[in-house]
Design a protein around this motif. Structure first.
Motif, mmCIF file in Angstrom:
data_model
loop_
_atom_site.group_PDB
_atom_site.id
_atom_site.type_symbol
_atom_site.label_atom_id
_atom_site.label_comp_id
_atom_site.label_asym_id
_atom_site.label_seq_id
_atom_site.Cartn_x
_atom_site.Cartn_y
_atom_site.Cartn_z
ATOM 1 N N THR A 261 0.835 -1.201 0.000
ATOM 2 C CA THR A 261 0.000 0.000 0.000
ATOM 3 C C THR A 261 0.872 1.255 0.000
ATOM 4 O OG1 THR A 261 -1.751 -1.175 1.183
ATOM 5 C CG2 THR A 261 -1.827 1.222 1.247
ATOM 6 N N THR A 272 -8.465 -0.379 0.085
ATOM 7 C CA THR A 272 -7.656 -1.456 -0.464
ATOM 8 C C THR A 272 -8.183 -2.781 0.085
ATOM 9 O OG1 THR A 272 -5.441 -2.459 -0.538
ATOM 10 C CG2 THR A 272 -5.934 -1.043 1.351
ATOM 11 N N ALA A 306 -6.472 3.119 2.988
ATOM 12 C CA ALA A 306 -5.021 3.095 2.872
ATOM 13 C C ALA A 306 -4.324 3.731 4.073
ATOM 14 C CB ALA A 306 -4.590 3.777 1.577
ATOM 15 N N SER A 360 -4.647 -3.207 -8.652
ATOM 16 C CA SER A 360 -4.529 -2.180 -7.614
ATOM 17 C C SER A 360 -5.816 -1.353 -7.580
ATOM 18 C CB SER A 360 -3.337 -1.263 -7.919
ATOM 19 O OG SER A 360 -3.244 -0.236 -6.965
ATOM 20 N N PRO A 361 -6.363 -1.064 -6.378
ATOM 21 C CA PRO A 361 -5.783 -1.192 -5.034
ATOM 22 C C PRO A 361 -6.014 -2.532 -4.362
ATOM 23 C CG PRO A 361 -7.869 -0.043 -4.893
ATOM 24 C CD PRO A 361 -7.652 -0.322 -6.359
#
Length: 433
Positions: A261, A272, A306, A360-361
């Motif tokens: 991250t 995430t 995050a 991603s994420p």
């Protein structure tokens, strides 16, 4: 690397009369690709003839690996086993270089030469025996995931090694599916739509995913080693601020989730999520034998924003993983089985199928720590010196945990990231600050 194929043959199915086996809901949830693994052995090793003979004798107990994926008369995906079609592909090859020149088998596109091509593969099981100049051996194997999960394939590899060595195989596969029988009436008590499978008839804006793609050259694969000493320190740091004693997997995944991250430089409020594979065998009651052959895996979905994940520390991250995995218990597996009973004739598409090659994420995480891949032994006197769970994959966001073969133990982790993020990740992957 110069690899020369010297022979190619088909090992026929041990079953003469074909039969159709419907795929279970867990088979249909498994990714629709071949998984490629590499085993490297130092010389001396058993000769090819003995290894091939052992494989043929092993397939008698694992006939579904010689089958063919088809569609039955009800338009439902199935597996046809036996008859003139199917079989397993066996390739023999020589390599002009020495095995030591390629150890410890870091992920590389070059290693695709060490196993048969997976694109448009005609066989569910493909094996390539690669003899190096020094006498070393790399066995490259690809198998289709919709026929067997990692736990199943570890049972197969250990059995194959024992068959070659003339050792009794004490863990034969189990095919009894009575554990997967739906309830009467079926009870789908969890919302699997949008989590496990794409909604059949999504409402506007209900399930909107924009796939993200990157040029494969922008994605890098690496195999990182985390020594037993490092893991002891990490677990001590993680457990110091918690009343819970986290497992090695929970601790190391929580740590790597935070490090990835940071490396990805996600926005503070961006969510995430990790897709973590969960083995259903010990979760169903009564427990399903570990020798059950097929697929019996679902995902847990730990989530966090995050900034909160990074600032919360290792204990918080491990705790989120622990709670998410615990939530995927027997009730969730039973609900999933009943989902297959109610919607089994529909076109079910796993949610991950709509991702691009950059997730991603999110992260996709598989743990092979509880499997027996490190116990595979084909005899001859040499030893297993390297194991690569996947040679190279152009998919950003994949992590695979495997037991390290080094003397000091520990864990090796296959990691795939965009190169621009991998630079930072390498710098901080072993940081305990």
């Amino acid at each position: 690397m110069e690899v020369k194929v010297t022979s190619s043959t088909i090992l026929t199915s041990p079953i003469s009369h074909p039969s159709d086996i419907p795929l279970t809901i867990f088979d249909r949830f498994a990714t629709n690709i071949h998984i490629a693994v590499l085993y490297a052995f130092t010389p001396p090793t058993s000769n090819n003839a003995d290894i091939i003979s052992g494989l043929s004798n092993t397939l008698v107990h694992f006939p579904t690996l010689t089958g063919k994926l088809t569609t039955n008369s009800y338009a439902r995906p199935s597996l046809t086993v036996g008859g003139p079609h199917g079989g397993a592909l066996l390739v023999e090859a020589t390599v002009s270089s020495k095995l030591e020149d390629h150890l410890p088998l870091p992920p590389s596109p070059d290693f695709r030469l060490l196993h048969p091509e997976v694109n448009d593969a005609k066989h569910l099981l493909q094996v390539q025996l690669n003899r190096f100049q020094c006498g070393g051996l790399v066995i490259g194997v690809t198998n289709h995931h919709r026929v067997a999960d990692g736990q199943s394939m570890s049972t197969f590899f250990v059995a194959w090694g024992k068959m070659v060595r003339g050792v009794p195989v004490d863990s034969l596969p189990v095919y009894d599916q009575s554990w997967l029988k739906p309830r009467d009436p079926p009870l789908v008590q969890f919302d699997h739509w949008g989590t496990d499978f794409i909604p059949l008839s999504p409402q506007p804006n209900e399930f909107c995913v924009t796939p993200v793609y990157a040029d494969p050259s922008e994605i890098t694969n690496m195999l990182l080693h985390f020594s037993a000493e490092f893991i002891i320190k990490l677990k001590a740091q993680t457990n110091a601020s918690s009343t819970v004693k986290y497992t090695t997997f929970q601790t190391l995944l929580g740590h790597l989730w935070r490090m990835v991250t940071i490396a990805r430089q996600l926005d503070d409020e961006e969510c995430t999520m990790v897709r973590v594979s969960v083995n259903g065998r010990p979760r169903l009651q009564p427990p399903v034998p570990m020798e059950f052959f097929g697929n019996l895996v679902l995902n847990a979905y730990p989530k966090a924003k995050a900034r909160a994940l990074i600032e919360g520390g290792a204990a918080m991250a491990a705790g989120i993983v622990r709670e998410a995995v615990r939530d995927v218990g027997e009730d969730y597996f039973r609900s999933f089985i009943d989902l297959g009973e109610v919607y089994g004739n529909r076109d079910l598409v796993p949610c991950y199928d709509v991702d691009g090659n950059v997730i991603s994420p999110k992260l996709e995480v598989d743990s092979w720590l509880g499997f027996q891949f490190d116990e595979v032994d084909f005899g001859g006197g040499g030893g297993l010196c390297a194991f690569l769970p996947i040679n190279w994959v152009p998919l950003e966001g994949l992590l695979i945990f495997i037991p390290a073969l080094s003397r000091n133990g520990g864990v090796d982790v296959f990691v795939s990231l965009l190169e621009k993020h991998a630079v930072r990740f390498r710098e901080i992957s072993h940081s305990l600050d």
